[in-house]
Design a protein around this motif. Structure first.
Motif, PDB file in Angstrom:
ATOM      1  N   GLU A  23      42.380  49.604  44.305  1.00 43.98           N
ATOM      2  CA  GLU A  23      43.054  49.149  42.938  1.00 43.98           C
ATOM      3  C   GLU A  23      43.220  48.672  41.529  1.00 43.98           C
ATOM      4  OE1 GLU A  23      44.677  53.280  41.493  1.00 43.98           O
ATOM      5  OE2 GLU A  23      44.955  53.523  43.675  1.00 43.98           O
ATOM      6  N   ILE A  24      43.327  48.194  40.786  1.00 42.02           N
ATOM      7  CA  ILE A  24      43.766  47.158  40.085  1.00 42.02           C
ATOM      8  C   ILE A  24      44.747  47.294  38.666  1.00 42.02           C
ATOM      9  CG2 ILE A  24      43.783  45.706  38.893  1.00 42.02           C
ATOM     10  CD1 ILE A  24      40.613  45.061  39.425  1.00 42.02           C
ATOM     11  N   SER A  25      46.399  46.927  39.352  1.00 42.82           N
ATOM     12  CA  SER A  25      47.462  47.175  38.004  1.00 42.82           C
ATOM     13  C   SER A  25      47.337  46.747  36.748  1.00 42.82           C
ATOM     14  CB  SER A  25      48.391  47.287  38.609  1.00 42.82           C
ATOM     15  OG  SER A  25      48.783  46.094  38.972  1.00 42.82           O
ATOM     16  N   ALA A  26      46.508  46.006  36.769  1.00 41.83           N
ATOM     17  CA  ALA A  26      46.448  45.233  35.328  1.00 41.83           C
ATOM     18  C   ALA A  26      45.897  44.263  35.572  1.00 41.83           C
ATOM     19  CB  ALA A  26      48.322  44.847  34.877  1.00 41.83           C
ATOM     20  N   VAL A  27      45.086  44.027  34.405  1.00 46.48           N
ATOM     21  CA  VAL A  27      44.610  42.240  34.172  1.00 46.48           C
ATOM     22  C   VAL A  27      44.337  41.555  32.627  1.00 46.48           C
ATOM     23  CG1 VAL A  27      41.977  41.931  33.337  1.00 46.48           C
ATOM     24  CG2 VAL A  27      41.977  43.976  34.723  1.00 46.48           C
ATOM     25  N   ARG A  28      44.933  40.664  33.160  1.00 43.83           N
ATOM     26  CA  ARG A  28      46.040  39.918  32.238  1.00 43.83           C
ATOM     27  C   ARG A  28      44.799  38.770  31.762  1.00 43.83           C
ATOM     28  NH1 ARG A  28      51.001  40.435  32.114  1.00 43.83           N
ATOM     29  NH2 ARG A  28      52.030  41.360  34.177  1.00 43.83           N
ATOM     30  N   VAL A  43      51.059  50.864  42.487  1.00 47.05           N
ATOM     31  CA  VAL A  43      50.356  50.033  43.046  1.00 47.05           C
ATOM     32  C   VAL A  43      50.775  48.689  41.281  1.00 47.05           C
ATOM     33  CG1 VAL A  43      47.598  48.875  42.615  1.00 47.05           C
ATOM     34  CG2 VAL A  43      48.273  51.580  42.908  1.00 47.05           C
ATOM     35  N   ARG A  44      51.041  47.284  43.022  1.00 47.58           N
ATOM     36  CA  ARG A  44      50.938  46.053  42.348  1.00 47.58           C
ATOM     37  C   ARG A  44      49.268  45.323  42.628  1.00 47.58           C
ATOM     38  NH1 ARG A  44      54.728  42.664  40.442  1.00 47.58           N
ATOM     39  NH2 ARG A  44      53.899  41.198  39.108  1.00 47.58           N
ATOM     40  N   ARG A  45      48.720  44.789  41.457  1.00 51.90           N
ATOM     41  CA  ARG A  45      47.296  44.283  42.331  1.00 51.90           C
ATOM     42  C   ARG A  45      46.534  43.946  40.810  1.00 51.90           C
ATOM     43  NH1 ARG A  45      41.981  45.972  43.731  1.00 51.90           N
ATOM     44  NH2 ARG A  45      41.177  44.257  45.362  1.00 51.90           N
ATOM     45  N   GLU A  46      46.984  42.522  40.317  1.00 50.00           N
ATOM     46  CA  GLU A  46      46.930  42.070  39.258  1.00 50.00           C
ATOM     47  C   GLU A  46      45.349  40.981  39.220  1.00 50.00           C
ATOM     48  OE1 GLU A  46      50.238  40.846  37.349  1.00 50.00           O
ATOM     49  OE2 GLU A  46      51.108  42.029  36.966  1.00 50.00           O
ATOM     50  N   ARG A  47      44.936  41.250  38.027  1.00 51.29           N
ATOM     51  CA  ARG A  47      43.242  39.922  37.519  1.00 51.29           C
ATOM     52  C   ARG A  47      44.275  39.452  36.165  1.00 51.29           C
ATOM     53  NH1 ARG A  47      43.560  41.393  42.916  1.00 51.29           N
ATOM     54  NH2 ARG A  47      42.038  41.761  44.153  1.00 51.29           N
ATOM     55  N   TYR A  48      43.020  38.419  36.023  1.00 51.72           N
ATOM     56  CA  TYR A  48      43.120  37.352  35.045  1.00 51.72           C
ATOM     57  C   TYR A  48      41.911  37.511  34.702  1.00 51.72           C
ATOM     58  CZ  TYR A  48      48.139  35.555  36.059  1.00 51.72           C
ATOM     59  OH  TYR A  48      48.959  36.523  35.931  1.00 51.72           O
ATOM     60  N   LEU A  49      41.470  37.595  33.707  1.00 50.81           N
ATOM     61  CA  LEU A  49      39.973  37.692  33.121  1.00 50.81           C
ATOM     62  C   LEU A  49      40.226  35.893  31.379  1.00 50.81           C
ATOM     63  CD1 LEU A  49      37.206  38.253  32.514  1.00 50.81           C
ATOM     64  CD2 LEU A  49      38.931  40.215  30.352  1.00 50.81           C
ATOM     65  N   ASN A  50      39.061  35.525  31.724  1.00 51.01           N
ATOM     66  CA  ASN A  50      39.693  34.582  30.180  1.00 51.01           C
ATOM     67  C   ASN A  50      38.057  34.927  29.206  1.00 51.01           C
ATOM     68  OD1 ASN A  50      39.127  32.023  29.192  1.00 51.01           O
ATOM     69  ND2 ASN A  50      39.283  30.683  30.670  1.00 51.01           N
ATOM     70  N   VAL A  67      46.466  44.482  30.096  1.00 49.15           N
ATOM     71  CA  VAL A  67      45.602  45.955  29.798  1.00 49.15           C
ATOM     72  C   VAL A  67      45.600  46.301  31.413  1.00 49.15           C
ATOM     73  CG1 VAL A  67      42.855  46.622  29.872  1.00 49.15           C
ATOM     74  CG2 VAL A  67      43.785  44.732  28.972  1.00 49.15           C
ATOM     75  N   VAL A  68      46.603  47.247  31.123  1.00 48.48           N
ATOM     76  CA  VAL A  68      47.530  48.068  32.092  1.00 48.48           C
ATOM     77  C   VAL A  68      46.715  49.750  32.580  1.00 48.48           C
ATOM     78  CG1 VAL A  68      49.715  48.963  32.813  1.00 48.48           C
ATOM     79  CG2 VAL A  68      49.475  46.804  31.096  1.00 48.48           C
ATOM     80  N   ASN A  69      46.421  49.573  33.557  1.00 46.61           N
ATOM     81  CA  ASN A  69      46.536  50.731  34.383  1.00 46.61           C
ATOM     82  C   ASN A  69      47.674  51.019  34.792  1.00 46.61           C
ATOM     83  OD1 ASN A  69      45.165  52.953  35.851  1.00 46.61           O
ATOM     84  ND2 ASN A  69      44.321  51.847  37.212  1.00 46.61           N
ATOM     85  N   ASN A  70      47.447  52.405  33.987  1.00 53.73           N
ATOM     86  CA  ASN A  70      49.030  53.520  34.028  1.00 53.73           C
ATOM     87  C   ASN A  70      48.933  54.175  35.384  1.00 53.73           C
ATOM     88  OD1 ASN A  70      50.667  52.622  30.964  1.00 53.73           O
ATOM     89  ND2 ASN A  70      49.049  54.247  30.163  1.00 53.73           N
ATOM     90  N   ASP A  71      48.031  54.695  35.780  1.00 53.18           N
ATOM     91  CA  ASP A  71      48.035  56.137  36.616  1.00 53.18           C
ATOM     92  C   ASP A  71      48.616  54.328  38.033  1.00 53.18           C
ATOM     93  OD1 ASP A  71      47.624  57.666  38.144  1.00 53.18           O
ATOM     94  OD2 ASP A  71      45.810  56.983  39.330  1.00 53.18           O
TER      95      ASP A  71
END
Length: 311
Positions: free
Chosen positions: A197-202, A225-232, A215-219
């Motif tokens: 699971e991904i908790s947020a994409v910055r 869950v703490r697993r973040e990604r970055y998107l340009n 962009v947060v995965n509220n569930d």
């Protein structure tokens, strides 16, 4: 009992004796479904196609990949390996070219219909961009790239040769359990993979700025869950959709339910599913593993969450 109808290179139908063993794998993550069957030896011309029926229902139609005739002390056998019609798209190379604003109709006419595969609907969505077909690209990769760009989904060619541009979704639903009308199962394995699971994409939205838009995965966030990604987003055409797709993909991978049912369930892929005693909602059949031998038959059913997607 499954029945098999083969076609030989002379376009004659060939009916073989009952199979000694059968293995069929159907999985939405694999473009083509596969079949492996062993029969008592039969003297036939070279075989090229096969259709498999459960009663009167066609559940598999495919192209023969390998044919092996063995002569051993324990007897003579004919072994057949086949793949569903998506094999044609995988095995054929697309001519290098470039399309400006291609439509679903155009892509299907050039890369799908020539192989005898039909399309499930009349969708004619246009991709507002350029699609380049490079040397070595298969017809499948062209179709897949188009569907990801237009629908944020991977296409699916069913075992009986029907293309679903947005992935397979049957209207039928099935229930597993011990109630009236339920499909019985002998064992169940439920798996939750928080690591998927991904908790947020910055997201970075400006060349001179940072990754300041979350962009947060509220569930997932509520469940710790703490697993973040970055998107340009400066380098992508649909930044918000890309972030949503990353979160959806993780949520779908994070949950699976595996059932073993003492029967043949081929043809049920894509159906909505409910399991008695399991509170997870929006499940569907994503894969089937059918096995038949002298000891009996069973189908392993893999269920996943159905995540709404763009398009």
């Amino acid at each position: 009992m499954l029945s098999f109808v083969f076609s030989d290179i002379n376009d004659r139908d060939v009916i073989l004796p009952s199979a000694l063993s059968v293995r069929v794998d159907v999985d939405e993550s694999a473009p083509a479904d596969s079949l492996y069957a062993v029969f008592p030896y039969a003297d036939t011309a070279e075989l090229k196609r096969v259709k498999v029926y459960d009663g009167g229902k066609l559940i598999f139609s495919g192209v023969i990949d390998e044919e092996e005739r063995s002569f051993a002390p324990y007897g003579k056998q004919l072994r057949i390996s086949a793949r569903s019609p998506a094999a044609y798209l995988l095995d054929n190379e697309a001519a290098p070219c470039s399309y400006d604003h291609p439509s679903a109709k155009l892509i299907c006419e050039r890369y799908v219909l020539p192989f005898g595969i039909t399309v499930s609907d009349d969708d004619d969505t246009v991709y507002f961009g350029e699609q380049n077909i490079s040397k070595g690209a298969s017809c499948w990769s062209v179709l897949k790239s188009f569907c990801i760009a237009c629908y944020s989904s991977i296409p699916r060619v069913s075992a009986d040769g029907i293309l679903y541009l947005k992935g397979m979704r049957r209207d039928e639903s099935v229930s597993f359990g011990n109630g009236t009308g339920d499909i019985r199962y002998s064992n169940l394995i439920e798996k939750i993979k928080r690591c998927e699971e991904i908790s947020a994409v910055r997201v970075k939205t400006a060349a001179t700025g940072g990754y300041t838009l979350p962009v947060v995965n509220n569930d997932a966030d509520i469940r710790g869950v703490r697993r973040e990604r970055y998107l340009n987003a400066v380098l992508t055409e649909s930044p918000m959709r890309c972030a949503d797709d990353m979160i959806r993909a993780g949520s779908q991978k994070a949950y699976t339910l595996r059932l073993r049912c003492p029967c043949c369930l081929l043809g049920k892929e894509g159906c909505a599913a409910r399991v008695s005693g399991i509170h997870e909602e929006s499940l569907y059949i994503s894969a089937l593993r059918y096995r038949f031998s002298e000891s009996g038959e069973y189908t392993d059913v893999i269920l996943k969450r159905r995540i709404n997607r763009c398009g």
